[in-house]
Design a protein around this motif. Structure first.
Motif, mmCIF file in Angstrom:
data_model
loop_
_atom_site.group_PDB
_atom_site.id
_atom_site.type_symbol
_atom_site.label_atom_id
_atom_site.label_comp_id
_atom_site.label_asym_id
_atom_site.label_seq_id
_atom_site.Cartn_x
_atom_site.Cartn_y
_atom_site.Cartn_z
ATOM 1 N N LEU A 41 0.814 -1.219 0.000
ATOM 2 C CA LEU A 41 0.000 0.000 0.000
ATOM 3 C C LEU A 41 0.844 1.265 0.000
ATOM 4 C CD1 LEU A 41 -2.721 -1.053 2.596
ATOM 5 C CD2 LEU A 41 -3.104 -0.624 0.164
ATOM 6 N N CYS A 42 1.993 1.219 0.674
ATOM 7 C CA CYS A 42 2.843 2.411 0.795
ATOM 8 C C CYS A 42 4.008 2.391 -0.177
ATOM 9 C CB CYS A 42 3.349 2.541 2.231
ATOM 10 S SG CYS A 42 2.036 2.797 3.449
ATOM 11 N N ASP A 43 3.971 1.509 -1.144
ATOM 12 C CA ASP A 43 5.048 1.411 -2.115
ATOM 13 C C ASP A 43 4.991 2.588 -3.083
ATOM 14 O OD1 ASP A 43 7.234 0.258 -3.467
ATOM 15 O OD2 ASP A 43 5.883 -0.625 -4.943
ATOM 16 N N GLY A 44 6.153 2.998 -3.566
ATOM 17 C CA GLY A 44 6.188 4.038 -4.578
ATOM 18 C C GLY A 44 7.103 5.180 -4.203
ATOM 19 N N GLU A 45 7.376 6.035 -5.170
ATOM 20 C CA GLU A 45 8.258 7.186 -4.986
ATOM 21 C C GLU A 45 7.506 8.500 -5.162
ATOM 22 O OE1 GLU A 45 11.454 6.690 -4.021
ATOM 23 O OE2 GLU A 45 10.795 4.603 -3.937
ATOM 24 N N ASP A 46 6.209 8.421 -5.347
ATOM 25 C CA ASP A 46 5.393 9.615 -5.552
ATOM 26 C C ASP A 46 4.403 9.737 -4.397
ATOM 27 O OD1 ASP A 46 4.147 11.782 -7.360
ATOM 28 O OD2 ASP A 46 2.461 10.455 -6.926
ATOM 29 N N GLU A 47 4.368 10.920 -3.783
ATOM 30 C CA GLU A 47 3.545 11.093 -2.578
ATOM 31 C C GLU A 47 2.066 10.854 -2.839
ATOM 32 O OE1 GLU A 47 3.339 15.933 -2.371
ATOM 33 O OE2 GLU A 47 5.275 14.939 -2.443
ATOM 34 N N LEU A 48 1.545 11.364 -3.954
ATOM 35 C CA LEU A 48 0.120 11.183 -4.239
ATOM 36 C C LEU A 48 -0.212 9.713 -4.476
ATOM 37 C CD1 LEU A 48 -0.843 14.231 -6.490
ATOM 38 C CD2 LEU A 48 -1.814 13.612 -4.273
ATOM 39 N N THR A 49 0.679 9.009 -5.157
ATOM 40 C CA THR A 49 0.442 7.581 -5.409
ATOM 41 C C THR A 49 0.324 6.807 -4.105
ATOM 42 O OG1 THR A 49 1.641 7.672 -7.513
ATOM 43 C CG2 THR A 49 1.400 5.511 -6.476
ATOM 44 N N ILE A 50 1.230 7.057 -3.176
ATOM 45 C CA ILE A 50 1.211 6.358 -1.881
ATOM 46 C C ILE A 50 -0.079 6.660 -1.129
ATOM 47 C CG2 ILE A 50 2.321 6.223 0.380
ATOM 48 C CD1 ILE A 50 4.996 6.774 -1.075
ATOM 49 N N ILE A 51 -0.449 7.917 -1.052
ATOM 50 C CA ILE A 51 -1.657 8.295 -0.305
ATOM 51 C C ILE A 51 -2.898 7.685 -0.941
ATOM 52 C CG2 ILE A 51 -3.106 10.237 0.406
ATOM 53 C CD1 ILE A 51 -0.473 11.921 0.412
ATOM 54 N N GLU A 52 -2.992 7.750 -2.252
ATOM 55 C CA GLU A 52 -4.180 7.234 -2.938
ATOM 56 C C GLU A 52 -4.268 5.714 -2.852
ATOM 57 O OE1 GLU A 52 -3.722 9.074 -6.739
ATOM 58 O OE2 GLU A 52 -4.602 10.980 -6.070
ATOM 59 N N GLN A 53 -3.116 5.037 -2.843
ATOM 60 C CA GLN A 53 -3.133 3.575 -2.653
ATOM 61 C C GLN A 53 -3.705 3.224 -1.278
ATOM 62 O OE1 GLN A 53 0.779 2.452 -5.425
ATOM 63 N NE2 GLN A 53 0.963 2.485 -3.203
ATOM 64 N N LEU A 54 -3.309 3.981 -0.271
ATOM 65 C CA LEU A 54 -3.838 3.746 1.073
ATOM 66 C C LEU A 54 -5.335 4.013 1.128
ATOM 67 C CD1 LEU A 54 -1.116 5.149 3.499
ATOM 68 C CD2 LEU A 54 -2.117 2.860 3.569
ATOM 69 N N SER A 66 -7.479 3.777 -1.096
ATOM 70 C CA SER A 66 -8.269 2.822 -1.887
ATOM 71 C C SER A 66 -8.305 1.429 -1.262
ATOM 72 C CB SER A 66 -7.709 2.730 -3.306
ATOM 73 O OG SER A 66 -6.394 2.190 -3.300
ATOM 74 N N TYR A 67 -7.695 1.257 -0.094
ATOM 75 C CA TYR A 67 -7.642 -0.071 0.524
ATOM 76 C C TYR A 67 -9.046 -0.590 0.827
ATOM 77 C CZ TYR A 67 -6.764 -3.795 3.884
ATOM 78 O OH TYR A 67 -6.743 -5.013 4.527
ATOM 79 N N ASN A 68 -9.318 -1.813 0.434
ATOM 80 C CA ASN A 68 -10.620 -2.445 0.711
ATOM 81 C C ASN A 68 -10.450 -3.882 1.172
ATOM 82 O OD1 ASN A 68 -9.810 -3.629 -1.645
ATOM 83 N ND2 ASN A 68 -11.672 -3.168 -2.807
ATOM 84 N N GLY A 69 -9.331 -4.144 1.854
ATOM 85 C CA GLY A 69 -9.049 -5.490 2.333
ATOM 86 C C GLY A 69 -9.790 -5.816 3.616
#
Length: 379
Positions: free
Chosen positions: A255-268, A270-273
């Motif tokens: 969920l926190c993978d990536g080098e772009d701040e917006l990508t990391i935040i948006e991945q979090l 969008s979590y539906n686990g």
């Protein structure tokens, strides 16, 4: 006869047959020992004095009682003083955060062993004190967090350093969610070394009396006295239980993978686990300041591989700029002043935060950092 109030930090000495232990007790119970400017100064003065005192073999830092070690910095006072600046730069804020970071840095590089007893509540600035100690103690009652996203701030006090050193991206999750974690998580994450029983300080102090401390005049005294403390605490250790951070580590890293701040935040977001702890963490991110979320992620990504001193210098820029910012003013109002827990953030989403806003809070008000005189160490 009316008794005089006790000092905000109680300064005491445990005189053992082989050496003295300096004891500093935080004494601000109404605010769960939140660090005021006065407390920071008293702690620094004592550490400076004991640094060159050959009778002191080690230092113990704790909070009065068992409910809390330290609930962070006194951000209400920071807010009150910053309000007087009417949105302009606030010198009090610079002074407060500079003094706090100097204290934290001194603990990280203190020449004698320091035990920090993190029993009960350990938040924000309290975790800054704990993280730098040579012997970091938690108990089953410990409840720790870096909750700054909930007040329009960011995890400071060296957190850009120690959160980046946690396993995988678990530090990013704690920073972006403000999640509470326990002794087991602190030990798993490398933020604590020992879990001992609740209310076991009396037993620990008795062990200090019985120890054969090495004279500070000897070159290897710090190392040997540190090993003595490690042996005592290892003997007292109890099970910390299982860590939810460890259990969720794989998903956290994804969920926190990536080098772009917006990508990391948006991945979090969008979590539906199915993980209840991760769902709670994401809920914390949703409640928090969108501006803080952007600042937190950018600061963590930019801090990787940097020295502790460079990180404190960059955190000082952010903290002093945010102290006068409307976002911080509103966050502290909602959580700690009016206590309605309903902050009206300036932005509805992280994408609404502009680059100009971010650039402004990352821009220093000085040509040379106020921390420039501190001694550099290999961290």
């Amino acid at each position: 006869m009316q008794l005089l109030p006790l000092p905000a930090v109680l300064n005491d000495i445990i005189a053992t047959p082989k050496g003295h232990i300096g004891v500093l007790t935080l004494n601000n119970p109404e605010r769960l020992h939140a660090l005021t400017d006065e407390m920071i100064q008293l702690l620094q003065q004592a550490l400076d004095q004991w640094r060159s005192d050959d009778s002191i073999v080690a230092v113990l830092l704790l909070g009065d009682g068992h409910k809390a070690f330290c609930a962070g910095g006194d951000v209400r006072s920071v807010r009150e003083n910053a309000q007087l600046s009417r949105g302009e730069y606030c010198e009090y804020s610079e002074h407060f955060f500079e003094a706090e970071y100097r204290l934290d840095y001194a603990i990280h590089h203190y020449p004698k062993p320091i035990v920090v007893w993190g029993e009960g509540i350990v938040l924000g600035g309290g975790l800054g004190l704990l993280a730098g100690a040579s012997h970091r103690v938690v108990t089953p009652s410990s409840r720790l967090a870096m909750p700054e996203i909930g007040i329009g701030l960011f995890p400071d006090v060296g957190a850009s350093y120690f959160l980046n050193n946690m396993p995988g991206r678990s530090g990013y999750l704690l920073a972006l969610s403000g999640s509470v974690f326990a002794a087991s998580d602190a030990i798993y994450g490398g933020l604590a070394d020992y879990c001992v029983g609740d209310e076991s300080r009396a037993q620990f102090i008795e062990q200090l009396y019985q120890a054969s401390w090495v004279d500070v005049a000897k070159d290897d005294s710090a190392e040997k006295n540190s090993l003595i403390l490690s042996d005592i605490l290892s003997t007292m250790a109890v099970s910390a239980g299982s860590s939810w951070l460890a259990a969720d580590q794989l998903e956290i890293d994804q969920l926190c993978d990536g080098e772009d701040e917006l990508t990391i935040i948006e991945q979090l977001l969008s979590y539906n686990g199915s993980s209840e702890t991760l769902l709670t963490a994401v809920a914390g991110l949703r409640r928090g300041s969108p501006l803080s979320a952007r600042i937190i992620t950018r600061q963590l990504l930019a801090s990787r591989g940097k020295s502790l001193l460079d990180i404190f210098s960059s955190e000082l820029i952010l903290a002093t700029n945010l102290a006068s910012h409307a976002e911080f003013q509103e966050g502290v109002r909602a959580l700690l002043v009016d206590k309605d827990k309903n902050p009206q953030w300036q932005h509805q989403s992280v994408v609404a935060v502009s680059e100009d806003e971010l650039s402004a809070v990352f821009t220093p008000h000085w040509n040379c950092s106020p921390l420039e005189d501190l001694t550099r160490h290999d961290d």
